[in-house]
Write an enzyme that holds these catalytic residues in place. Structure first.
Site, PDB file in Angstrom:
ATOM      1  N   GLU A  89     -22.998 -25.814  25.348  1.00 17.74           N
ATOM      2  CA  GLU A  89     -21.524 -26.505  25.443  1.00 17.74           C
ATOM      3  C   GLU A  89     -21.228 -26.796  24.001  1.00 17.74           C
ATOM      4  O   GLU A  89     -20.326 -26.513  23.552  1.00 17.74           O
ATOM      5  CB  GLU A  89     -21.540 -27.699  26.122  1.00 17.74           C
ATOM      6  CG  GLU A  89     -21.560 -27.314  27.758  1.00 17.74           C
ATOM      7  CD  GLU A  89     -21.809 -28.491  28.689  1.00 17.74           C
ATOM      8  OE1 GLU A  89     -22.791 -28.853  29.174  1.00 17.74           O
ATOM      9  OE2 GLU A  89     -20.580 -28.973  28.787  1.00 17.74           O
ATOM     10  N   ASN A 112     -19.426 -35.744  21.188  1.00 21.58           N
ATOM     11  CA  ASN A 112     -19.491 -36.244  22.499  1.00 21.58           C
ATOM     12  C   ASN A 112     -19.749 -37.741  22.572  1.00 21.58           C
ATOM     13  O   ASN A 112     -20.777 -38.293  22.683  1.00 21.58           O
ATOM     14  CB  ASN A 112     -20.295 -35.360  23.380  1.00 21.58           C
ATOM     15  CG  ASN A 112     -20.027 -35.527  24.628  1.00 21.58           C
ATOM     16  OD1 ASN A 112     -19.442 -36.565  25.150  1.00 21.58           O
ATOM     17  ND2 ASN A 112     -20.894 -34.826  25.606  1.00 21.58           N
ATOM     18  N   ARG A 116     -15.457 -33.221  22.433  1.00 25.85           N
ATOM     19  CA  ARG A 116     -15.383 -32.853  23.911  1.00 25.85           C
ATOM     20  C   ARG A 116     -14.356 -33.921  24.408  1.00 25.85           C
ATOM     21  O   ARG A 116     -14.728 -35.160  24.257  1.00 25.85           O
ATOM     22  CB  ARG A 116     -16.863 -33.054  24.319  1.00 25.85           C
ATOM     23  CG  ARG A 116     -16.604 -32.770  25.992  1.00 25.85           C
ATOM     24  CD  ARG A 116     -18.013 -33.354  26.446  1.00 25.85           C
ATOM     25  NE  ARG A 116     -17.909 -33.000  27.913  1.00 25.85           N
ATOM     26  CZ  ARG A 116     -18.556 -33.957  28.712  1.00 25.85           C
ATOM     27  NH1 ARG A 116     -19.239 -34.661  28.529  1.00 25.85           N
ATOM     28  NH2 ARG A 116     -18.564 -33.515  29.918  1.00 25.85           N
ATOM     29  N   HIS A 143     -16.682 -29.292  33.655  1.00 20.88           N
ATOM     30  CA  HIS A 143     -17.713 -28.295  33.130  1.00 20.88           C
ATOM     31  C   HIS A 143     -17.011 -26.904  32.657  1.00 20.88           C
ATOM     32  O   HIS A 143     -17.856 -25.947  32.442  1.00 20.88           O
ATOM     33  CB  HIS A 143     -18.757 -27.882  34.137  1.00 20.88           C
ATOM     34  CG  HIS A 143     -19.874 -29.165  34.487  1.00 20.88           C
ATOM     35  ND1 HIS A 143     -20.021 -29.221  35.785  1.00 20.88           N
ATOM     36  CD2 HIS A 143     -20.291 -30.309  33.846  1.00 20.88           C
ATOM     37  CE1 HIS A 143     -21.043 -30.341  35.859  1.00 20.88           C
ATOM     38  NE2 HIS A 143     -20.834 -31.083  34.558  1.00 20.88           N
ATOM     39  N   ARG A 201     -24.197 -38.289  42.795  1.00 17.45           N
ATOM     40  CA  ARG A 201     -23.124 -38.179  43.645  1.00 17.45           C
ATOM     41  C   ARG A 201     -23.115 -37.218  44.871  1.00 17.45           C
ATOM     42  O   ARG A 201     -23.832 -36.311  45.004  1.00 17.45           O
ATOM     43  CB  ARG A 201     -21.850 -37.522  42.572  1.00 17.45           C
ATOM     44  CG  ARG A 201     -21.280 -38.506  41.605  1.00 17.45           C
ATOM     45  CD  ARG A 201     -20.572 -37.589  40.647  1.00 17.45           C
ATOM     46  NE  ARG A 201     -20.779 -37.595  39.281  1.00 17.45           N
ATOM     47  CZ  ARG A 201     -20.621 -36.708  38.293  1.00 17.45           C
ATOM     48  NH1 ARG A 201     -20.190 -35.648  38.483  1.00 17.45           N
ATOM     49  NH2 ARG A 201     -21.160 -37.092  36.991  1.00 17.45           N
TER      50      ARG A 201
END
Ligand SMILES: Nc1ncnc2c1ncn2[C@@H]1O[C@H](COP(=O)(O)OP(=O)(O)O)[C@@H](O)[C@H]1O
Ligand SMILES: Nc1ncnc2c1ncn2[C@@H]1O[C@H](COP(=O)(O)OP(=O)(O)O)[C@@H](O)[C@H]1O
Lengths: 395, 395
Positions: free
Chosen positions: B382, B9, B91, B180, B241
């Site tokens: 993940e 990643n 990813r 996601h 956020r």
């Protein structure tokens, strides 16, 4: 004997009026003056039993517009003297966090409406112009401001606050205000009557679907959530407004498409919604096109339906227990197909439409007998609601 | 015999890696290299049975970072030769409307990832740097791109299209992509296993609540709606956020507060959410503050809860019939209080938590026995999902 209220809705270049008999709820007269300040204005005055007056002429300002309408009442009737006028009601769009109900207008109230103009730059200044001209025209009567936002001031902070910097929000008065409050209030109250239950025991979802569209969750007569936000741009898909959209889209359009903030504002407020998706912002045309199998109209209806279903689901969650759903306004009252797509697939949540009732007309229940949550069409009447609030305050 | 996948990643200044045993699902080694390109980088390598290596040193670029990590495998183990490496999984954040599943990387795929950079300007270029360096470092192995967006490409147009001008949307590739996806896919699949039912018969809602947070409605193993949008800014309240907000707020901030588009972007992406509401973006601190009765933390939790309840309600409507809800990621797995506020008052919709189970730890059911909709905590993984998708493609 009639008791009446003169109801005024002033836009920046338009003036809508209605003389309402508060007891019967009937309109005694009404009219619309458009393109005020332009060289070719248009003015219409109508009342039961008189021939509708339509004039194309220059109307220089709001004061002039009031002069014109007084003349029509004088010449064509009905007589304002005979109408037993209780007062004048003014629709004001933005009442901010201050006005949670209708209020008698004085200099201080006018000042506060002006102070709220940054939150509704297109509407409050125009509403105020209407108020000033009307006070000059009807000096002997009480004038009352009825706010689009007032009904929503009961929405709790968890629902009306945005998850942004708390100081920025406080400084610039950023929060959800919601709009169409007068309509949501009228319809939710009428719905409780129709269910034959006390208002404070009824939980309902009101779907006001007009050119502007908003949904409200009402618990016991009080708004607890609504789909419009700080501005009328948020929420459902509308005639020309996008409703909800990832705010990141705005940053993307600015950077990648080179659009200015004003251009994006115009895009989302004036060239989106049904208009942006199909080329027409009028639901009748969209429905016709969909019936004719035009792909983009069919897809637009699916987008409208998806957004509505999600909103209904969200409000079922917020209410915990929901008694009824009401459709109102131009689309909500008249478009059976939209009501159908709005509630399609919600049988598992206790919402079942009756297709025949849905296809009917007028105020009526449209859910099937077995539906745990009743569904109704309830025609809205914002003028009557304003008139009643004026009468309650000054009558 | 182990079969393993090396999972990468890559951020613009960071590189996270994990060597995953695809059959057991265990991590054989992992590490994180941060502040790449700065004078004081930090690099960590860890594996079961070895002492964790931490070095503070300058790491000039991604290629250099790969050099460092190879050295650690050489010096401290485990042996990469003994790990029976099947391939390398990357990813990639944005796969656009093109990639609906994992794909073997070649020059053409790299080009397409680059073409998608305008849609993920912070992420895709960094992911691509990781891919280039990794292909140079592991030349003999197949490299596979696994996209955050791929799982959501099954979302129908009614849900992925915004109600904006259709040509503008097409030209600038504006639509909901969602993110996601790897986590939502992993968790929804695991949930079906836990329910003991075939994946294609299970309807579920996955709440991935980490620093970034998103919800997904999954029908029979396919995503049909998700809360993030074209960008990861939309939807739920996150660490920093805002999630959903009236787009009109952006126009207001620009005009009234004089903020530039970039400043508003930063405000909504970096200074909002928990951070903006409370001063900290870390849910642990917010919960502690709320326990201590600090008003703004209590209110922030209410806002978080309200947004989650609305989303769950919306997805109940979209799914029509829902079997289970799963919580995952840092907050979803660990914060019982957040799970509680997320589902508070939803008993009428068939969702009842068991407080004792909710207070427990690990993968488990947390709904009460009578709950029509089961609720579970399902730890996400993940890296394992990426490893499995690589193995499926090249194994
Ligand atoms: N018979 C009808 N069938 C479908 N839509 C209708 C019908 N009559 C009116 N509408 C729609 O109602 C909308 C206008 O609603 P209205 O409540 O008058 O709007 P507003 O007051 O917000 O301007 C338009 O989209 C119009 O096409
Ligand atoms: N025990 C805990 N209780 C509450 N929140 C926790 C706990 N552990 C981690 N978190 C929260 O999880 C969030 C990080 O989640 P994570 O899934 O690691 O995020 P991401 O992968 O998106 O960076 C932080 O807000 C952190 O406070």
């Amino acid at each position: 004997m009639t008791r009446s209220v003169f109801v005024i809705n002033a836009g920046s270049s338009s003036l809508k009026y209605q003389l309402v008999d508060v007891d019967s709820g009937r309109a005694l007269a009404g009219g619309l003056i458009e393109r005020i300040g332009e060289t070719t204005g248009e003015a219409k005055h109508e009342a039961p039993g008189i021939e509708t007056v339509v004039e194309r002429r220059m109307i220089s300002d709001h004061e002039h517009a009031f002069g014109w309408l007084l003349q029509q009442f004088d010449r064509h009737g009905p007589s304002l003297d005979g109408a037993q006028l209780l007062g004048v009601g003014h629709r004001v769009v933005q009442g901010g966090a201050r006005f949670d109900r209708a209020v008698r207008i004085d200099e201080d109230v006018q000042q506060q409406i002006e102070d709220l103009a940054p939150l509704a730059p297109l509407h409050n200044p125009a509403n105020l112009q209407g108020i000033r001209s009307a006070r000059a025209t009807f000096p002997g009567y009480p004038h009352v401001a009825v706010f689009d936002t007032a009904f929503h001031l009961t929405i709790p902070p968890a629902a009306h606050r945005y998850a942004i910097d708390a100081r920025v929000a406080a400084e610039h008065r950023i929060r959800k205000y919601g709009f169409h409050g007068t309509s949501h209030q009228f319809v939710s109250r009428r719905l409780a009557e129709l269910l034959g239950r006390p208002l404070d025991e009824v939980n309902s979802i009101v779907l006001h679907l007009g050119n502007g569209a908003s949904a409200t969750a009402v618990r016991g007569g009080r708004s607890i959530e609504t789909s419009m936000g700080m501005t009328p741009l948020a929420g459902l898909v509308m005639g020309s407004r996008s409703g909800d959209i990832d705010p990141g889209v705005i940053f993307h359009l600015h950077r990648m498409a080179g659009l200015s903030v004003d251009e994006i504002d115009t895009l989302l407020n004036k060239r989106s919604g049904l208009l942006g998706l199909t080329g027409t912002g009028d639901m009748r045309d969209v429905l016709q096109a969909a019936d004719a199998g035009i792909e983009r109209a069919v897809e637009a209806l699916e987008i409208v339906g998806h957004r509505l279903r999600g909103t209904v689901g969200a409000y079922l969650a917020h209410l915990g227990r929901t008694d009824a759903i009401a459709f109102t306004a131009g689309i909500g009252e008249n478009a059976a197909r939209v009501r159908e797509v709005a509630l399609a697939g919600l049988e598992g949540l206790g919402i079942v439409l009756d297709p025949e009732r849905n296809a009917g007309r007028g105020e009526r229940r449209i859910s099937a007998d077995g539906s745990a949550i009743e569904v109704w069409v309830v025609p809205t009447n914002e003028e009557l609601e304003i008139a009643r609030q004026v009468a309650d305050l000054v009558g």
